[in-house]
Design a protein around this motif. Structure first.
Motif, mmCIF file in Angstrom:
data_model
loop_
_atom_site.group_PDB
_atom_site.id
_atom_site.type_symbol
_atom_site.label_atom_id
_atom_site.label_comp_id
_atom_site.label_asym_id
_atom_site.label_seq_id
_atom_site.Cartn_x
_atom_site.Cartn_y
_atom_site.Cartn_z
ATOM 1 N N ARG A 21 0.883 -1.178 0.000
ATOM 2 C CA ARG A 21 0.000 0.000 0.000
ATOM 3 C C ARG A 21 0.914 1.221 0.000
ATOM 4 O O ARG A 21 1.159 1.837 1.035
ATOM 5 C CB ARG A 21 -0.903 -0.010 1.242
ATOM 6 C CG ARG A 21 -1.988 -1.085 1.227
ATOM 7 C CD ARG A 21 -2.906 -0.985 2.446
ATOM 8 N NE ARG A 21 -2.296 -1.481 3.674
ATOM 9 C CZ ARG A 21 -1.825 -0.719 4.669
ATOM 10 N NH1 ARG A 21 -1.903 0.605 4.604
ATOM 11 N NH2 ARG A 21 -1.275 -1.268 5.721
ATOM 12 N N ASP A 78 -5.406 4.428 -10.837
ATOM 13 C CA ASP A 78 -5.563 4.170 -9.399
ATOM 14 C C ASP A 78 -4.252 3.660 -8.799
ATOM 15 O O ASP A 78 -3.842 4.080 -7.717
ATOM 16 C CB ASP A 78 -6.646 3.117 -9.152
ATOM 17 C CG ASP A 78 -8.054 3.697 -9.250
ATOM 18 O OD1 ASP A 78 -8.171 4.933 -9.424
ATOM 19 O OD2 ASP A 78 -9.022 2.926 -9.152
ATOM 20 N N THR A 101 -3.472 3.289 -4.817
ATOM 21 C CA THR A 101 -4.530 2.370 -4.377
ATOM 22 C C THR A 101 -4.015 0.934 -4.475
ATOM 23 O O THR A 101 -3.434 0.566 -5.490
ATOM 24 C CB THR A 101 -5.782 2.515 -5.294
ATOM 25 O OG1 THR A 101 -6.115 3.895 -5.379
ATOM 26 C CG2 THR A 101 -6.959 1.722 -4.750
ATOM 27 N N PRO A 102 -4.201 0.105 -3.425
ATOM 28 C CA PRO A 102 -3.767 -1.292 -3.518
ATOM 29 C C PRO A 102 -4.464 -2.001 -4.680
ATOM 30 O O PRO A 102 -5.620 -1.713 -4.996
ATOM 31 C CB PRO A 102 -4.202 -1.883 -2.177
ATOM 32 C CG PRO A 102 -4.370 -0.721 -1.263
ATOM 33 C CD PRO A 102 -4.802 0.427 -2.128
ATOM 34 N N ALA A 154 -5.820 -5.057 -5.417
ATOM 35 C CA ALA A 154 -7.097 -5.778 -5.349
ATOM 36 C C ALA A 154 -8.273 -4.801 -5.226
ATOM 37 O O ALA A 154 -9.327 -4.992 -5.839
ATOM 38 C CB ALA A 154 -7.095 -6.762 -4.183
ATOM 39 N N ARG A 155 -8.059 -3.718 -4.443
ATOM 40 C CA ARG A 155 -9.137 -2.739 -4.272
ATOM 41 C C ARG A 155 -9.402 -1.993 -5.588
ATOM 42 O O ARG A 155 -10.544 -1.814 -6.006
ATOM 43 C CB ARG A 155 -8.783 -1.738 -3.166
ATOM 44 C CG ARG A 155 -9.996 -0.918 -2.729
ATOM 45 C CD ARG A 155 -9.614 0.315 -1.931
ATOM 46 N NE ARG A 155 -8.773 0.005 -0.780
ATOM 47 C CZ ARG A 155 -8.016 0.911 -0.163
ATOM 48 N NH1 ARG A 155 -7.986 2.165 -0.592
ATOM 49 N NH2 ARG A 155 -7.284 0.577 0.868
ATOM 50 N N ALA A 156 -8.312 -1.578 -6.251
ATOM 51 C CA ALA A 156 -8.466 -0.847 -7.522
ATOM 52 C C ALA A 156 -9.149 -1.740 -8.560
ATOM 53 O O ALA A 156 -10.012 -1.290 -9.316
ATOM 54 C CB ALA A 156 -7.099 -0.391 -8.032
ATOM 55 N N GLN A 189 -11.272 -4.288 -8.087
ATOM 56 C CA GLN A 189 -12.704 -4.446 -7.809
ATOM 57 C C GLN A 189 -13.478 -3.164 -8.129
ATOM 58 O O GLN A 189 -14.565 -3.205 -8.691
ATOM 59 C CB GLN A 189 -12.903 -4.836 -6.341
ATOM 60 C CG GLN A 189 -14.363 -5.136 -6.011
ATOM 61 C CD GLN A 189 -14.503 -5.976 -4.758
ATOM 62 O OE1 GLN A 189 -13.528 -6.245 -4.063
ATOM 63 N NE2 GLN A 189 -15.717 -6.397 -4.472
ATOM 64 N N GLN A 190 -12.853 -2.024 -7.786
ATOM 65 C CA GLN A 190 -13.463 -0.719 -8.012
ATOM 66 C C GLN A 190 -13.694 -0.470 -9.509
ATOM 67 O O GLN A 190 -14.752 -0.022 -9.914
ATOM 68 C CB GLN A 190 -12.430 0.312 -7.539
ATOM 69 C CG GLN A 190 -12.940 1.520 -6.794
ATOM 70 C CD GLN A 190 -11.784 2.100 -5.955
ATOM 71 O OE1 GLN A 190 -11.686 1.821 -4.771
ATOM 72 N NE2 GLN A 190 -10.902 2.879 -6.582
ATOM 73 N N ARG A 212 -14.382 -9.166 -7.994
ATOM 74 C CA ARG A 212 -13.241 -9.430 -7.123
ATOM 75 C C ARG A 212 -12.106 -10.029 -7.934
ATOM 76 O O ARG A 212 -12.331 -10.864 -8.805
ATOM 77 C CB ARG A 212 -13.654 -10.384 -5.992
ATOM 78 C CG ARG A 212 -14.558 -9.699 -4.982
ATOM 79 C CD ARG A 212 -14.961 -10.592 -3.818
ATOM 80 N NE ARG A 212 -14.617 -11.981 -3.984
ATOM 81 C CZ ARG A 212 -13.953 -12.703 -3.055
ATOM 82 N NH1 ARG A 212 -13.577 -12.135 -1.943
ATOM 83 N NH2 ARG A 212 -13.708 -13.976 -3.259
ATOM 84 N N TYR A 213 -10.875 -9.610 -7.598
ATOM 85 C CA TYR A 213 -9.721 -10.067 -8.374
ATOM 86 C C TYR A 213 -9.572 -11.587 -8.312
ATOM 87 O O TYR A 213 -9.310 -12.241 -9.324
ATOM 88 C CB TYR A 213 -8.452 -9.362 -7.873
ATOM 89 C CG TYR A 213 -7.204 -9.792 -8.609
ATOM 90 C CD1 TYR A 213 -7.164 -9.786 -10.001
ATOM 91 C CD2 TYR A 213 -6.071 -10.218 -7.910
ATOM 92 C CE1 TYR A 213 -6.023 -10.194 -10.681
ATOM 93 C CE2 TYR A 213 -4.931 -10.619 -8.585
ATOM 94 C CZ TYR A 213 -4.909 -10.611 -9.973
ATOM 95 O OH TYR A 213 -3.790 -11.010 -10.641
#
Ligand SMILES: [Zn+2]
Length: 366
Positions: A42, A335, A340-341, A343-345, A347-348, A353-354
């Motif tokens: 992160r 992102d 932005t980490p 997996a979060r980017a 999914q966003q 989900r990755y």
């Protein structure tokens, strides 16, 4: 040059470890949070934590260094340089700051600066011989590069060795500008800085990059391309230059945390003839690689494993573009560039989900 992030975080943790943490805005607590953020990749959080800690504890070299590592990974090169220099001002014998700073200069094409940082570090290092092999390689490269000439266009600088290569350099720059127009038009973002490409003979290229035989070219801050009989075949030079240009673009937009499968997949899918040929490989071998296993560089892979890795990467990126659109993939890169980490980017921007995506790609059901 390979640097280990794990080793780096241990160094920073040495500062933060064992101390009593009094408050959330304590520099020790911030250093710990920054170290944990680097371990979890992160880097945006890490940069914020170390920057704040360094303001509160301005004499501490490891806090500047932690901020430098985070900024480097985010592709914020100027911030990273300033932070590594700050670490070396506080502690001139801080070897990791010197090696990261030298690497940063090298990737920006500032070879003489990289060498000078190493020479200074060598004077202070308890094991000066450890730095010698890298220093020798860089001096040899500088000696070669000092003979090079350059040709410029709006978006590129091309370096080449002899006057006889001038028509070749003009040809390369024309092909790069063509790739630039086509790709920037397709993805909707442009590089913010002019890109350097260096033309080598195959021998010079092998000597400098020390990459596997299957490597057609490389990008490490500059595009490095060996031009020989094979690469001069119709279409091959365009393919190589377009592919490496995408790596340059990805690094300017997404920083250094973009997983290899996205980077290589995009570069392959955006080649002039697309990714059909590359994707056909697993049909012959009947193997697929899950993209979640393809985050690290492909450089160390055997030719066969590399072919599989490129095929899986290209297929994954092509399917993402078909199902979610290129804009979503570019937004994911942006992102990552902001810290932005992954997996979060993912999914966003890609609305799933990755882990689910990686699993369905491996099953062939996405
Ligand atoms: Zn590539």
């Amino acid at each position: 040059m390979r640097r280990s992030l794990a080793c780096t975080t241990l160094l920073i943790a040495a500062f933060a470890g064992g101390a009593h943490v009094r408050a959330a805005d304590d520099p020790l607590a911030l250093a710990r949070a920054g170290t944990a953020a680097i371990e979890a990749r992160r880097f945006g959080d890490a940069l914020a934590a170390f920057t704040k800690a360094a303001e509160m504890e301005p004499g501490d070299a490891s806090l500047c260094f932690g901020a430098g590592v985070a900024a480097f990974m985010l592709g914020k090169n100027e911030v990273a340089q300033a932070r590594f220099e700050c670490a070396l001002e506080r502690d001139p014998a801080f070897l990791p700051a010197a090696t990261w700073l030298a690497d940063l200069h090298y990737r920006a094409g500032r070879l003489a600066d990289a060498i000078s940082v190493y020479e200074t570090a060598q004077l202070r290092s308890p094991k000066p011989r450890d730095l010698q092999p890298q220093l020798d390689r860089w001096r040899k490269e500088l000696e070669l590069q000092s003979r090079f000439r350059d040709a410029r266009s709006e978006h590129f600088v091309v370096l080449f060795e002899t006057a006889a290569d001038e028509p070749l350099a003009a040809d390369v720059i024309g092909r790069l500008e063509t790739a630039y127009r086509r790709i920037v038009n397709a993805v909707g973002v442009a590089p913010s800085q002019r890109i350097t490409a260096v033309i080598y003979t195959r021998g010079q290229f092998n000597d400098i990059t020390r990459l596997a035989d299957w490597s057609a070219a490389a990008y490490d801050g500059r595009i490095r391309v060996p031009v020989d009989e094979a690469s001069r075949e119709a279409g091959e030079l365009d393919r190589i230059l377009s592919h490496e240009f995408v790596h340059a673009l990805v690094s300017q937009v997404g920083g250094r945390t973009v997983p290899a499968w996205i980077n290589e997949g995009l570069a392959t899918v955006l080649e002039p003839a697309g990714s059909g040929g590359v994707e056909a490989t697993p049909a012959r071998t009947d193997k697929r690689r899950a993209v979640s296993q393809l985050h690290g560089s492909f450089v160390g892979l055997s030719q066969r494993d590399a072919e599989l890795a490129y095929a899986s990467s290209a297929r994954a990126v092509r399917r993402l573009i078909e199902r979610r659109g290129i804009d979503a993939v570019v937004a994911l890169l942006e992102d990552l560039g902001r810290g932005t980490p992954f997996a979060r980017a993912f999914q966003q921007r890609l609305a799933m989900r990755y882990e689910d995506f990686s699993a369905s790609m491996a099953r062939g059901s996405f």
